[in-house]
Design a protein around this motif. Structure first.
Motif, PDB file in Angstrom:
ATOM      1  N   GLY A 279      14.714   6.225  12.359  1.00 14.45           N
ATOM      2  CA  GLY A 279      15.281   6.797  11.145  1.00 14.45           C
ATOM      3  C   GLY A 279      15.098   8.291  11.004  1.00 14.45           C
ATOM      4  N   ASP A 280      15.519   8.760   9.851  1.00 13.17           N
ATOM      5  CA  ASP A 280      15.430  10.178   9.505  1.00 13.17           C
ATOM      6  C   ASP A 280      14.000  10.525   9.083  1.00 13.17           C
ATOM      7  N   TRP A 281      13.666  11.791   9.255  1.00  7.35           N
ATOM      8  CA  TRP A 281      12.358  12.290   8.846  1.00  7.35           C
ATOM      9  C   TRP A 281      12.284  12.442   7.329  1.00  7.35           C
ATOM     10  N   LEU A 282      11.109  12.204   6.786  1.00  9.11           N
ATOM     11  CA  LEU A 282      10.812  12.416   5.370  1.00  9.11           C
ATOM     12  C   LEU A 282       9.493  13.167   5.264  1.00  9.11           C
ATOM     13  N   GLU A 283       9.508  14.317   4.601  1.00  3.98           N
ATOM     14  CA  GLU A 283       8.269  15.064   4.402  1.00  3.98           C
ATOM     15  C   GLU A 283       7.493  14.460   3.235  1.00  3.98           C
ATOM     16  N   ILE A 284       6.196  14.294   3.450  1.00  4.20           N
ATOM     17  CA  ILE A 284       5.316  13.774   2.397  1.00  4.20           C
ATOM     18  C   ILE A 284       4.745  14.954   1.631  1.00  4.20           C
ATOM     19  N   GLU A 285       5.137  15.052   0.364  1.00  3.52           N
ATOM     20  CA  GLU A 285       4.727  16.164  -0.484  1.00  3.52           C
ATOM     21  C   GLU A 285       3.638  15.719  -1.454  1.00  3.52           C
ATOM     22  N   GLN A 286       2.858  16.687  -1.904  1.00  5.54           N
ATOM     23  CA  GLN A 286       1.749  16.388  -2.817  1.00  5.54           C
ATOM     24  C   GLN A 286       2.242  15.741  -4.105  1.00  5.54           C
ATOM     25  N   ASP A 287       3.395  16.149  -4.605  1.00  2.00           N
ATOM     26  CA  ASP A 287       3.923  15.546  -5.835  1.00  2.00           C
ATOM     27  C   ASP A 287       4.135  14.044  -5.671  1.00  2.00           C
ATOM     28  N   ARG A 288       4.634  13.634  -4.517  1.00  2.00           N
ATOM     29  CA  ARG A 288       4.848  12.203  -4.261  1.00  2.00           C
ATOM     30  C   ARG A 288       3.504  11.464  -4.242  1.00  2.00           C
ATOM     31  N   VAL A 289       2.511  12.060  -3.602  1.00  3.03           N
ATOM     32  CA  VAL A 289       1.168  11.460  -3.544  1.00  3.03           C
ATOM     33  C   VAL A 289       0.586  11.342  -4.947  1.00  3.03           C
ATOM     34  N   ASN A 290       0.716  12.388  -5.752  1.00  5.01           N
ATOM     35  CA  ASN A 290       0.189  12.367  -7.119  1.00  5.01           C
ATOM     36  C   ASN A 290       0.896  11.317  -7.976  1.00  5.01           C
ATOM     37  N   THR A 291       2.205  11.211  -7.825  1.00  5.51           N
ATOM     38  CA  THR A 291       2.968  10.217  -8.589  1.00  5.51           C
ATOM     39  C   THR A 291       2.543   8.809  -8.203  1.00  5.51           C
ATOM     40  N   PHE A 292       2.329   8.584  -6.909  1.00  9.83           N
ATOM     41  CA  PHE A 292       1.860   7.274  -6.450  1.00  9.83           C
ATOM     42  C   PHE A 292       0.467   6.989  -7.014  1.00  9.83           C
ATOM     43  N   ALA A 293      -0.388   7.997  -7.015  1.00 11.02           N
ATOM     44  CA  ALA A 293      -1.736   7.833  -7.584  1.00 11.02           C
ATOM     45  C   ALA A 293      -1.651   7.436  -9.052  1.00 11.02           C
ATOM     46  N   ASP A 294      -0.764   8.070  -9.800  1.00  8.45           N
ATOM     47  CA  ASP A 294      -0.586   7.733 -11.213  1.00  8.45           C
ATOM     48  C   ASP A 294      -0.067   6.309 -11.382  1.00  8.45           C
ATOM     49  N   ALA A 295       0.866   5.906 -10.526  1.00 12.39           N
ATOM     50  CA  ALA A 295       1.459   4.570 -10.633  1.00 12.39           C
ATOM     51  C   ALA A 295       0.453   3.473 -10.304  1.00 12.39           C
ATOM     52  N   THR A 296      -0.468   3.753  -9.393  1.00 23.03           N
ATOM     53  CA  THR A 296      -1.399   2.714  -8.934  1.00 23.03           C
ATOM     54  C   THR A 296      -2.797   2.849  -9.507  1.00 23.03           C
ATOM     55  N   GLY A 297      -3.101   3.992 -10.108  1.00 27.33           N
ATOM     56  CA  GLY A 297      -4.452   4.219 -10.617  1.00 27.33           C
ATOM     57  C   GLY A 297      -5.444   4.624  -9.543  1.00 27.33           C
ATOM     58  N   ASP A 298      -4.963   4.883  -8.332  1.00 26.82           N
ATOM     59  CA  ASP A 298      -5.834   5.274  -7.219  1.00 26.82           C
ATOM     60  C   ASP A 298      -5.841   6.793  -7.115  1.00 26.82           C
ATOM     61  N   HIS A 299      -6.810   7.405  -7.781  1.00 25.74           N
ATOM     62  CA  HIS A 299      -6.916   8.860  -7.809  1.00 25.74           C
ATOM     63  C   HIS A 299      -8.074   9.361  -6.942  1.00 25.74           C
ATOM     64  N   GLN A 300      -8.363   8.674  -5.855  1.00 27.91           N
ATOM     65  CA  GLN A 300      -9.436   9.104  -4.961  1.00 27.91           C
ATOM     66  C   GLN A 300      -9.183  10.562  -4.536  1.00 27.91           C
ATOM     67  N   TRP A 301     -10.230  11.333  -4.495  1.00 26.17           N
ATOM     68  CA  TRP A 301     -10.119  12.774  -4.233  1.00 26.17           C
ATOM     69  C   TRP A 301      -9.425  13.083  -2.918  1.00 26.17           C
ATOM     70  N   ILE A 302      -9.548  12.238  -1.928  1.00 28.78           N
ATOM     71  CA  ILE A 302      -8.944  12.493  -0.611  1.00 28.78           C
ATOM     72  C   ILE A 302      -7.418  12.597  -0.705  1.00 28.78           C
ATOM     73  N   HIS A 303      -6.855  12.045  -1.808  1.00 31.91           N
ATOM     74  CA  HIS A 303      -5.410  12.076  -2.016  1.00 31.91           C
ATOM     75  C   HIS A 303      -4.966  13.170  -2.997  1.00 31.91           C
ATOM     76  N   VAL A 304      -5.719  13.358  -4.075  1.00 30.34           N
ATOM     77  CA  VAL A 304      -5.198  14.166  -5.189  1.00 30.34           C
ATOM     78  C   VAL A 304      -5.954  15.464  -5.476  1.00 30.34           C
ATOM     79  N   ASP A 305      -7.160  15.613  -4.986  1.00 29.32           N
ATOM     80  CA  ASP A 305      -7.926  16.844  -5.217  1.00 29.32           C
ATOM     81  C   ASP A 305      -7.748  17.745  -3.990  1.00 29.32           C
ATOM     82  N   VAL A 306      -6.732  18.591  -4.050  1.00 30.96           N
ATOM     83  CA  VAL A 306      -6.356  19.400  -2.882  1.00 30.96           C
ATOM     84  C   VAL A 306      -7.512  20.274  -2.418  1.00 30.96           C
ATOM     85  N   GLU A 307      -8.170  20.922  -3.340  1.00 34.29           N
ATOM     86  CA  GLU A 307      -9.260  21.829  -2.976  1.00 34.29           C
ATOM     87  C   GLU A 307     -10.393  21.085  -2.267  1.00 34.29           C
ATOM     88  N   ARG A 308     -10.814  19.977  -2.836  1.00 31.40           N
ATOM     89  CA  ARG A 308     -11.893  19.196  -2.220  1.00 31.40           C
ATOM     90  C   ARG A 308     -11.430  18.585  -0.898  1.00 31.40           C
TER      91      ARG A 308
END
Length: 152
Positions: free
Chosen positions: A21-50
């Motif tokens: 298939g075609d390439w899809l870039e994974i952007e931080q906004d998509r990761v953050n939205t998924f974290a909000d939808a699932t409640g999984d806000h582990q820092w490895i996904h959403v805390d960019v600085e850490r």
């Protein structure tokens, strides 16, 4: 793109790689939205600085986010255009061998693994390998199972 309009076409294609298939870039906004939808806000996904100081040198996508993108990624590879209803039945052998870093691109490589007869139609098993651009080890390997109902 490969289109399957009949059960016979599916039967004949068992074992074939359907394409990539075609390439899809994974952007931080998509990761953050998924974290909000699932409640999984582990820092490895959403805390960019850490995460920049963490084991992967930056934030990574949730494994289940990668898995959830397979139906979308697969739309540039194949379509099931059979006349009856299509039902998600489940998954087999799901693995996440390699994390997807935010900013990387992924795509789907699809093989038609099996087509089994059911009294009500067909059970189709597709093997998906989600590849990461420039990386040998895939992000996700999963078998998705779909039931295609007869048009009756």
């Amino acid at each position: 793109m490969r289109t399957f309009s009949t059960f016979e076409e599916l039967d004949e294609a068992v074992g074939e790689e359907l394409g990539v298939g075609d390439w899809l870039e994974i952007e931080q906004d998509r990761v953050n939205t998924f974290a909000d939808a699932t409640g999984d806000h582990q820092w490895i996904h959403v805390d960019v600085e850490r995460a920049n100081e963490g084991p992967f040198g930056g934030p990574i996508a949730h494994g289940y986010l990668t898995l959830s993108l397979i139906p979308y990624l697969g739309t540039s590879v194949f379509t099931l255009d059979t006349p009856g209803a299509k039902l998600n039945y489940g998954l087999n052998k799901v693995r996440f061998p390699n994390p997807v870093k935010v900013g990387q691109r992924i795509r789907d490589r699809v093989t038609l693994a099996a087509v089994d007869d059911l009294p009500m139609g067909k059970q189709v098993t597709m093997r998906h390998v989600v590849e990461i651009d420039g990386v040998d080890k895939p992000a996700c390997v999963a078998e998705m199972v779909v039931v295609l109902l007869n048009d009756e």
